[in-house]
Design a protein around this motif. Structure first.
Motif, PDB file in Angstrom:
ATOM      1  N   GLU A   9      -0.513  11.055   5.475  1.00 40.55           N
ATOM      2  CA  GLU A   9      -0.831  10.709   4.159  1.00 40.55           C
ATOM      3  C   GLU A   9      -0.440   8.860   4.022  1.00 40.55           C
ATOM      4  O   GLU A   9      -1.007   8.177   3.412  1.00 40.55           O
ATOM      5  CB  GLU A   9       0.186  11.153   3.159  1.00 40.55           C
ATOM      6  CG  GLU A   9      -0.002  12.836   2.654  1.00 40.55           C
ATOM      7  CD  GLU A   9       0.920  13.509   2.004  1.00 40.55           C
ATOM      8  OE1 GLU A   9       1.832  12.857   1.555  1.00 40.55           O
ATOM      9  OE2 GLU A   9       0.755  14.736   1.817  1.00 40.55           O
ATOM     10  N   HIS A  10       0.622   8.592   4.838  1.00 41.89           N
ATOM     11  CA  HIS A  10       0.899   7.036   5.089  1.00 41.89           C
ATOM     12  C   HIS A  10      -0.122   6.435   5.594  1.00 41.89           C
ATOM     13  O   HIS A  10      -0.636   5.297   5.078  1.00 41.89           O
ATOM     14  CB  HIS A  10       2.217   6.697   5.632  1.00 41.89           C
ATOM     15  CG  HIS A  10       3.530   7.138   4.917  1.00 41.89           C
ATOM     16  ND1 HIS A  10       3.713   7.097   3.591  1.00 41.89           N
ATOM     17  CD2 HIS A  10       4.725   7.848   5.216  1.00 41.89           C
ATOM     18  CE1 HIS A  10       4.810   7.406   3.055  1.00 41.89           C
ATOM     19  NE2 HIS A  10       5.676   7.946   4.114  1.00 41.89           N
ATOM     20  N   ASP A  17      -2.954   6.312   3.128  1.00 43.60           N
ATOM     21  CA  ASP A  17      -2.659   5.136   2.031  1.00 43.60           C
ATOM     22  C   ASP A  17      -2.524   3.991   2.395  1.00 43.60           C
ATOM     23  O   ASP A  17      -3.066   2.896   1.525  1.00 43.60           O
ATOM     24  CB  ASP A  17      -1.151   5.675   1.394  1.00 43.60           C
ATOM     25  CG  ASP A  17      -1.152   6.837   0.807  1.00 43.60           C
ATOM     26  OD1 ASP A  17      -2.285   7.537   0.161  1.00 43.60           O
ATOM     27  OD2 ASP A  17      -0.095   7.263   0.498  1.00 43.60           O
ATOM     28  N   ARG A  59       1.059  -1.245  -0.099  1.00 43.48           N
ATOM     29  CA  ARG A  59       0.030  -0.115  -0.096  1.00 43.48           C
ATOM     30  C   ARG A  59       0.806   1.445   0.061  1.00 43.48           C
ATOM     31  O   ARG A  59       0.444   2.278  -0.484  1.00 43.48           O
ATOM     32  CB  ARG A  59      -0.970  -0.011   1.197  1.00 43.48           C
ATOM     33  CG  ARG A  59      -1.772  -1.103   1.059  1.00 43.48           C
ATOM     34  CD  ARG A  59      -2.741  -1.086   0.047  1.00 43.48           C
ATOM     35  NE  ARG A  59      -3.601   0.209   0.302  1.00 43.48           N
ATOM     36  CZ  ARG A  59      -4.970   0.363  -0.296  1.00 43.48           C
ATOM     37  NH1 ARG A  59      -5.510  -0.833  -0.614  1.00 43.48           N
ATOM     38  NH2 ARG A  59      -5.390   1.760  -0.145  1.00 43.48           N
ATOM     39  N   LEU A  60       1.915   1.206   0.396  1.00 45.70           N
ATOM     40  CA  LEU A  60       2.991   2.418   0.509  1.00 45.70           C
ATOM     41  C   LEU A  60       3.779   2.609  -0.757  1.00 45.70           C
ATOM     42  O   LEU A  60       4.718   3.176  -0.964  1.00 45.70           O
ATOM     43  CB  LEU A  60       3.980   2.490   1.670  1.00 45.70           C
ATOM     44  CG  LEU A  60       3.251   2.542   2.953  1.00 45.70           C
ATOM     45  CD1 LEU A  60       4.171   2.695   4.403  1.00 45.70           C
ATOM     46  CD2 LEU A  60       2.278   3.815   3.080  1.00 45.70           C
TER      47      LEU A  60
END
Length: 121
Positions: free
Chosen positions: A64-65, A68, A22-23
Motif C-alpha cells: 500500500e505504501h 501511495d 505522499r505517505l
C-alpha cells in the motif's frame, strides 16, 4: 565512490523528498535517506531514541505504501539488486517511522536506511 554510485545516491535522495508527503506525514521533516554502515534494520536502532521499538510491517501494508508513494516504488526498483527489509520504528500509537533498509554495500558502497515519519491525528 564511483561516479555511477554517486549519481544513483543523488537520485535516491531526490526521490526521498517526494515520498514523505505522499505517505501522509504531517512532520516538517517527513522523510530521510541515511547512508549507514549498520548491517541491518535492527542495527538502525542507533538512529532512533531508545524508547522507539522496531516492529514488523505487513507485506500488504508495504505494498500500500508503494502504491501511495510512486517515488518509493521507484527507489525499490533502483535498488532491486540489493536485499531489502522493511518495518516500523514506533514511538507510540500515533507516531512512527516507516523504514526500508537496503543492504546496498555491493551496489553503492554503503547500506541505506530510508525512513518516513507518520503521525496519525
Amino acid at each position: 565512490m564511483t561516479p555511477e554510485q554517486f549519481d544513483t545516491i543523488n537520485r535516491l535522495f531526490q526521490l526521498t523528498f517526494q515520498v514523505g508527503d505522499r505517505l501522509g506525514s504531517e512532520s516538517s521533516d517527513p522523510a530521510q535517506l541515511l547512508l549507514t554502515s549498520q548491517p541491518d534494520l535492527e542495527g538502525c536502532q542507533a538512529y532512533f531514541p531508545p524508547d522507539y521499538t522496531l516492529e514488523p510491517l505487513e507485506a500488504e501494508r508495504w505494498q500500500e505504501h508503494l502504491a501511495d508513494a510512486p517515488a518509493l516504488a521507484e527507489m525499490v526498483c533502483v535498488l532491486a539488486s540489493s536485499p531489502l527489509t522493511y518495518g516500523l520504528y514506533r514511538q507510540d500509537e500515533v507516531s512512527w517511522w516507516v523504514c526500508a533498509f537496503w543492504a546496498a554495500r555491493e551496489q553503492l558502497g554503503t547500506n541505506l536506511l530510508f525512513r518516513a515519519h507518520r503521525v496519525e491525528t
